[in-house]
Design an enzyme around this catalytic site. Structure first.
Site, mmCIF file in Angstrom:
data_model
loop_
_atom_site.group_PDB
_atom_site.id
_atom_site.type_symbol
_atom_site.label_atom_id
_atom_site.label_comp_id
_atom_site.label_asym_id
_atom_site.label_seq_id
_atom_site.Cartn_x
_atom_site.Cartn_y
_atom_site.Cartn_z
ATOM 1 N N SER A 196 -1.419 -21.048 1.869
ATOM 2 C CA SER A 196 -0.093 -20.965 2.461
ATOM 3 C C SER A 196 0.264 -19.495 2.727
ATOM 4 O O SER A 196 -0.526 -18.786 3.336
ATOM 5 C CB SER A 196 0.907 -21.640 1.521
ATOM 6 O OG SER A 196 1.858 -22.347 2.246
ATOM 7 N N ASP A 437 -0.989 -31.603 7.625
ATOM 8 C CA ASP A 437 -0.055 -30.608 7.084
ATOM 9 C C ASP A 437 0.765 -30.041 8.240
ATOM 10 O O ASP A 437 0.202 -29.490 9.190
ATOM 11 C CB ASP A 437 -0.862 -29.503 6.405
ATOM 12 C CG ASP A 437 -0.011 -28.302 6.018
ATOM 13 O OD1 ASP A 437 1.229 -28.429 5.998
ATOM 14 O OD2 ASP A 437 -0.607 -27.244 5.738
ATOM 15 N N HIS A 462 -1.487 -29.954 2.922
ATOM 16 C CA HIS A 462 -1.271 -28.542 2.622
ATOM 17 C C HIS A 462 -2.130 -28.061 1.449
ATOM 18 O O HIS A 462 -1.994 -28.574 0.336
ATOM 19 C CB HIS A 462 0.219 -28.353 2.302
ATOM 20 C CG HIS A 462 0.707 -26.948 2.457
ATOM 21 N ND1 HIS A 462 0.549 -26.223 3.617
ATOM 22 C CD2 HIS A 462 1.370 -26.126 1.614
ATOM 23 C CE1 HIS A 462 1.089 -25.030 3.476
ATOM 24 N NE2 HIS A 462 1.591 -24.936 2.259
#
Ligand SMILES: *[C@@H]1O[C@H](CO)[C@@H](O)[C@H](O)[C@H]1NC(C)=O
Ligand SMILES: *[C@@H]1O[C@H](CO)[C@@H](O)[C@H](O)[C@H]1NC(C)=O
Length: 503
Positions: A196, A437, A462
């Site tokens: 991320s 995601d 994710h």
């Protein structure tokens, strides 16, 4: 002037953590959850929950490095320091002499302790690579705070001025060189890993510090969600696709529900009716409160839509499984209950409580991490909520007294015409994404060069590839991880070949 509450909420939608602290099964006796943990909270009550708190074994040894506060200035303040936390696991370490690698996890917008047990990729592959494992906390989060309590630090413009990604990367560089020295690991190549925001940092670290990191695994890194490189509605379009793919009728019910909520709310006593129908803990103050809550649940379900139970399928199972004749609002409620389990009542502010970590990320989004995530009229299953840059700048300026720099990320790290710029310049970066995601909409989804590679899975979510492996992992996930391992292996082999042929 917009109230703090509104500002905090809008920004909290931009959270992008990979991992979650385990939260015990819900009871109203447990402490209120922070917004940062909101997904954790939901997942923990989902059948697909993180089934136990990760055990941080004794193999993890905590250290503190005396870190330079300001890497980019030679004024008196830049000689100030703070204690930065990093954790080393040397259990698998094959030793410095043979040049076994160092795997470094670059912390993101969370205390390192929250992530430690969840970064499966490093420990799962350690028996194969015999690496030294190093995990470094991001400055200002967790225990790595230059000036104490983050909420107070954020109010001081001098103190928060050192809180940015460039300083964080420089921190990582110093810690890694320090660790190399400590372990006499001079010939050990370093592979950086992040997810991320941490994935963005990993890819940028390889670009800025190629002499320190041999390669980077950037999991679910939305490095193209800046400066309108990606359409605003990319995120919510994928949320919508996830639901549509799970069930057309479920998607239609959600899409229809917003105007029905508005319609009920506009009636006399409408908010009381809605409060009752959704079993809210206290009476709704507006229909927006309910809609925000529902939106958070749908987006979290999509972002963490992972096997074996796929939360989106769970929500839709409730919506589609409601008794025949149930109206739209009743079906929506059934979807929520199916996801969260039966609850005494639903607290609409559950995800809305500011804490230290969210204060930190809010500052980051209001300074350099400006991600224009929004949606237009009828282009997703949600009502329109366009991202208005001028409004955003105004809100941030009102709040902090300084305006954001929405173009700085692309100026400093690039992003526009990324294939053209990285094709010859970049190397040894893997961008991994699960296409379910929502953040994959701003990920690198095609190879940019022979060694700047995109590894995608159509059903992944994710950061899924860097989660710990489990017995129920589907074949496509196992395959994705194997590809990543092979590529890293290739980088390391080439590195040693180059190194030995030179001497
Ligand atoms: C802000 O931080 C600076 C640097 O630490 C300090 O000198 C100053 O007194 C602080 N200002 C306030 C209002 O606390
Ligand atoms: C992905 O999921 C869809 C629907 O759930 C399924 O039909 C498809 O076979 C899956 N793809 C892979 C590669 O497993």
């Amino acid at each position: 002037m917009i109230s703090n509450r509104v500002l905090l909420f809008q920004l909290s939608l931009l959270f992008l953590p990979c991992f979650f602290k385990f939260v015990s099964p819900f009871s109203h006796k447990t402490p209120r959850l922070t917004p940062f943990n909101k997904q954790a909270f939901m997942i923990s009550r989902n059948p697909d929950k993180v089934s136990s708190a990760p055990t941080i074994s004794k193999d993890f040894k905590t250290h503190f490095y005396t870190q330079t506060l300001d890497h980019f200035n030679y004024g008196s303040e830049s000689y100030e320091t703070f204690e930065q936390k990093y954790v080393v696991n040397s259990r698998y370490w094959g030793g410095a002499d043979s040049g076994y690698p160092i795997f470094a996890y670059l912390g993101a917008e969370a205390p390192l302790d929250d992530d430690l047990g969840f970064i499966g990729f490093l420990t799962d592959n350690a028996p194969y690579f015999h690496p030294l494992l190093v995990y470094i906390e991001h400055r200002y989060y967790g225990d790595s705070r230059p000036f104490g309590s983050l909420k107070e630090v954020i109010r001081n413009e001098t103190r928060r001025g050192y809180f940015n990604s460039a300083q964080a990367l420089a921190d990582y560089a110093q810690v890694l060189l320090h660790v190399k020295k400590q372990f006499s690991a001079h010939v050990s190549p370093i592979i950086v890993v992040g997810g991320s925001y941490g994935g963005m940092l990993a890819s940028w670290f390889r670009l800025k510090y190629p002499h320190i990191a041999l390669g980077a695994l950037a999991s679910s890194a939305p490095i193209l969600y800046f400066d309108n490189i990606t359409p605003q509605n990319g995120y919510y379009s994928i949320v919508t696709e996830d639901f549509k793919e799970a069930s057309k009728t479920c998607y239609q019910a959600i899409r229809k529900s917003w105007s029905e909520i508005d319609e009920v709310a506009s009636k006399p006593n409408g908010l009381s009716i809605l409060s009752r129908r959704f079993n809210t803990c206290s009476k709704l103050k507006s229909s927006g409160e309910l809609k925000d809550y529902l939106e958070t649940i749908y987006t979290a379900a999509a972002q963490y839509n992972r096997p074996p139970n796929y939360p989106v399928t769970t929500v839709c199972g409730g919506i589609d499984g409601a008794p025949k004749g149930t109206d739209t609002l009743g079906r929506i409620y059934a979807g929520i209950v199916s996801y969260t389990g039966e609850m005494q009542c639903f607290d609409m502010n559950e995800f809305n409580v500011p804490d230290d970590t969210s204060a930190g990320w809010q500052w980051q989004t209001c300074s350099e991490m400006v991600m224009p995530i929004g949606r237009g009229e009828k282009d997703t299953m949600f009502q329109a909520a366009p991202f208005d840059l001028h409004q955003f700048i105004k809100e941030c300026t009102n709040y902090y007294g300084v305006p954001p720099r929405p173009h700085w990320i692309t100026t400093y790290y690039g992003g526009h015409d990324i294939k053209l710029s990285l094709n010859r310049f970049g190397s040894n970066i893997m961008f991994s994404n699960g296409l379910r995601d929502p953040y994959s909409s701003a990920g690198v989804l095609e190879d940019l060069s022979e060694s700047v590679l995109a590894i995608t899975t159509s059903n992944g979510s994710h950061c899924l590839d860097i989660y710990p492996s489990t017995d129920t992992d589907p074949d496509w996930l196992i395959m994705q991880r194997n590809i990543e391992v092979d590529i890293i292996q290739g980088w390391i082999q080439n590195y040693h070949k180059d190194r030995l042929s030179r001497f």
